[in-house]
Design a protein around this motif. Sequence first.
Motif, PDB file in Angstrom:
ATOM      1  N   LEU A 111     -59.654  10.581  17.368  1.00 36.51           N
ATOM      2  CA  LEU A 111     -61.010  10.097  17.637  1.00 36.51           C
ATOM      3  C   LEU A 111     -61.251   9.784  19.108  1.00 36.51           C
ATOM      4  O   LEU A 111     -62.180  10.312  19.717  1.00 36.51           O
ATOM      5  CB  LEU A 111     -61.302   8.851  16.786  1.00 36.51           C
ATOM      6  N   ARG A 112     -60.420   8.928  19.677  1.00 33.87           N
ATOM      7  CA  ARG A 112     -60.603   8.617  21.098  1.00 33.87           C
ATOM      8  C   ARG A 112     -60.414   9.882  21.944  1.00 33.87           C
ATOM      9  O   ARG A 112     -61.184  10.133  22.876  1.00 33.87           O
ATOM     10  CB  ARG A 112     -59.622   7.528  21.546  1.00 33.87           C
ATOM     11  N   GLY A 113     -59.419  10.686  21.593  1.00 30.42           N
ATOM     12  CA  GLY A 113     -59.169  11.907  22.348  1.00 30.42           C
ATOM     13  C   GLY A 113     -60.362  12.846  22.339  1.00 30.42           C
ATOM     14  O   GLY A 113     -60.758  13.385  23.381  1.00 30.42           O
ATOM     15  N   SER A 114     -60.956  13.053  21.185  1.00 29.66           N
ATOM     16  CA  SER A 114     -62.126  13.936  21.086  1.00 29.66           C
ATOM     17  C   SER A 114     -63.311  13.357  21.844  1.00 29.66           C
ATOM     18  O   SER A 114     -64.078  14.093  22.482  1.00 29.66           O
ATOM     19  CB  SER A 114     -62.491  14.169  19.619  1.00 29.66           C
ATOM     20  N   PHE A 115     -63.476  12.039  21.784  1.00 37.81           N
ATOM     21  CA  PHE A 115     -64.547  11.367  22.516  1.00 37.81           C
ATOM     22  C   PHE A 115     -64.368  11.529  24.023  1.00 37.81           C
ATOM     23  O   PHE A 115     -65.291  11.944  24.740  1.00 37.81           O
ATOM     24  CB  PHE A 115     -64.566   9.882  22.136  1.00 37.81           C
TER      25      PHE A 115
END
Length: 249
Positions: A111-115
């Motif tokens: 999630l954080r990575g994609s964001f």
Amino acid sequence: MTKVAIVTGAARGIGAAVARRLVADGFAVALLDLDEAGVKECAAAITADGGKAIGLGVDVSDTEQVEATVARIADELGPPVVLINNAGITRDNLLFKMTDGDWDSVIGVHLRGSFVMSRAAQKYMTQQKWGRIVNLSSTSALGNRGQANYSTAKAGLQGFTKTLAIELGKFGVTVNAIAPGFIATDMTAATAERLGVSFEDLKAGAAQAIPVGRVGEPEDIAHLVSYFVSEGAGFVSGQVVYAAGGPQD
């Protein structure tokens, strides 16, 4: 001018297959992974075959690393207009055994990575008035025993996808998600090892429950990515496609 694509988690499996397909489609591709040696090797093989690719080591959950890496890609290859958010890890366990670290690391990468990756790349897409983001979800988004962290992350990516599609559409940027079912990769091989069964037996058992009668291959997902990033898919955005060999609930 050659369009530039970024693929995360590209050292092996789905990410590597997607990178190879995008190069075949005429893109210059930046392969990103925590495994720097792996992506450099993959990029070198693509280059040896006549494609244009670079491999860079990066932790997609680290904002500073991501922003520096995306800026470097823009300098070396050109403005990135395609982003495939594929980087992922598993830390499977039942809820009562799952640690804070198991939860945080999986949510962080997916999630954080994609964001962080999308935020860094969208600047170039909106400037070019053209872009494609494809997020890798999973059938586990529908719920899967022992994967509270992974299922939550993959479900979250679907909401993330639909929101970005709304926000970025007016700039000519589409955002879609692919939710694979059982794909034969190192990650599913590791699952077999964890379960104490052979990978061939795991694949055979899974195939029996799949309507098309086989498990998926990384190239199956690469074909779907190829469609989503094409000119012809410009009116398709905010969609989640389950690539699982049959319907999903």
